[in-house]
Design an enzyme around this catalytic site. Structure first.
Site, PDB file in Angstrom:
ATOM      1  CG  ASP A  69      -1.848   1.199   1.231  1.00 18.02           C
ATOM      2  OD1 ASP A  69      -2.919   1.097   0.609  1.00 18.02           O
ATOM      3  OD2 ASP A  69      -1.512   2.238   1.842  1.00 18.02           O
ATOM      4  CE1 TYR A  74       0.362   7.882   3.115  1.00 13.85           C
ATOM      5  CE2 TYR A  74       0.972   5.695   2.352  1.00 13.85           C
ATOM      6  CZ  TYR A  74       0.044   6.548   2.911  1.00 13.85           C
ATOM      7  OH  TYR A  74      -1.198   6.059   3.266  1.00 13.85           O
ATOM      8  CE  LYS A 104      -3.810   4.909   0.698  1.00 20.84           C
ATOM      9  NZ  LYS A 104      -2.422   4.414   0.700  1.00 20.84           N
ATOM     10  CG  HIS A 137      -4.638   9.959   0.568  1.00 24.27           C
ATOM     11  ND1 HIS A 137      -3.280   9.882   0.392  1.00 24.27           N
ATOM     12  CD2 HIS A 137      -4.865   9.470   1.802  1.00 24.27           C
ATOM     13  CE1 HIS A 137      -2.713   9.380   1.476  1.00 24.27           C
ATOM     14  NE2 HIS A 137      -3.651   9.128   2.350  1.00 24.27           N
TER      15      HIS A 137
END
Length: 349
Positions: A69, A74, A104, A137
């Site tokens: 994932d 990030y 996302k 997201h």
């Protein structure tokens, strides 16, 4: 496309690959309405720092993970891509078709014109030709641009008010182009899910939300199952390493009832929590960069909790939400995005 109106009668599909390293690859799966199979345990990569995440992903793939994932926000997808490049392909650890990769769309890319370029950036970073799943997201948008967190001088975000339904229609085109196999939602509430369903030509396949025994999400999970969405639990262990942790908050892994079950089954508290999730057909994506814990988090398919034990873990629900991004305004901590009209947590579920 086959659309499942309910997941209540679904049974996990069990499969074991040939031994690699010290264990067999455990890949218990759930069916998505697209016909894809999503592994019930995946490796989460939120808060996995550059310099660590590549080795974490490589180790995870070597011990049997088949679900990774990711997210653009990030800021580590390029390093994950290096791991994929080293591990995916002929004569390597895994074939691409045997791996399930999620990413996302970030809040600054909700404008329909920004959706495909954002995905293509992610694909380039991950060194992949397609994603298995692409999620929106959050339902609320930030100011367009490349600054992930555009802020005002007072610390509050600079918002955009693109309707998430318009963003969804742009995401549908990614499926039509073969760039993603499925699309879904993250951090949406039940009303917002139904709002998307009301306009969707391509139905959302997955909802990813914070979910753990202190935030069991029973109503939201039932809502999704009735509509054919699989639920993925992020921060399934309570995310104790996040930056805005409060010293007085409850610590999930120290919960006495869970520790007692861990002793009974000779498992860790984390394994009890993850077993509770997969046994109720919820996908879980625990994050770790520690090799022993990465392996341990996958080893939850060799025991089962009783119905009474499942009920006990579920009864620990406090509606306690750990993941509410906070900012300091005028010396006070406030929920960063609560003022946005699409902020999801103002609704009960």
């Amino acid at each position: 496309m086959i659309y499942l109106s309910t997941l209540r009668n679904l049974k996990p599909v069990h499969c074991r690959e040939e031994k690699r390293a010290k264990m067999s690859a455990a890949c218990d799966l759930l069916a998505l309405h697209t016909g894809q199979k999503i592994p019930l345990i995946g490796l989460g990569t939120w808060k996995s720092d550059p310099g660590q995440v590549k080795e974490a992903v490589k180790h995870a793939l070597s011990v049997g993970y088949r679900h990774i994932d990711c997210a653009a926000a990030y800021s580590n997808e390029a390093e994950i891509g290096e791991a994929f490049q080293e591990c995916i392909g002929p004569n390597k650890i895994i074939k691409r078709e045997d791996l399930f990769v999620t990413s996302k769309l970030w809040n600054t890319k909700h404008h329909p014109e920004d959706v495909e370029p954002a995905l293509r950036k992610t694909l380039g970073d991950l060194k992949l030709a397609y994603l298995d799943l692409y999620l929106m997201h959050w339902p609320h948008a930030f100011e367009r641009g490349d600054n992930l967190f555009p802020k005002n001088p007072d610390g509050m975000m600079r918002y955009d008010y693109t309707d998430y339904k318009d963003t969804w229609k742009a995401m549908e085109r990614l499926v039509e182009k073969g760039l993603v196999k499925a699309i879904g939602l993250s951090n949406f509430n039940s009303r917002q899910i139904d709002d998307v369903l009301s306009v969707a030509t391509v139905k959302p396949a997955v909802l990813q939300v914070e979910c753990h025994p202190y935030l069991a999400q029973n109503e939201l999970i039932a809502h999704c199952q009735k509509r054919g969405l699989v639920v993925t639990a992020y921060s399934p262990l309570g995310s104790p390493d996040r930056m805005w942790k409060h010293p007085d908050e409850p610590v999930l892994l120290e919960e006495p009832g869970i520790k007692k079950l861990a002793e009974k089954y000779s498992k860790s508290p984390a394994q009890i929590i993850l077993r509770w999730q997969v046994q109720r057909k919820v996908v879980a994506i625990p994050k770790s960069v520690t090799p022993a814990r990465i392996l341990q988090n996958l080893q939850v398919f060799d025991f089962s909790l009783t119905e009474e034990e499942m009920s006990h873990v579920s009864s620990l629900n406090k509606n306690w939400r750990y993941i509410v991004p906070m900012v300091t305004v005028d010396g006070k901590l406030v929920a960063r995005d609560a003022g946005h009209p699409y902020y999801p947590f103002n609704d009960p579920y």
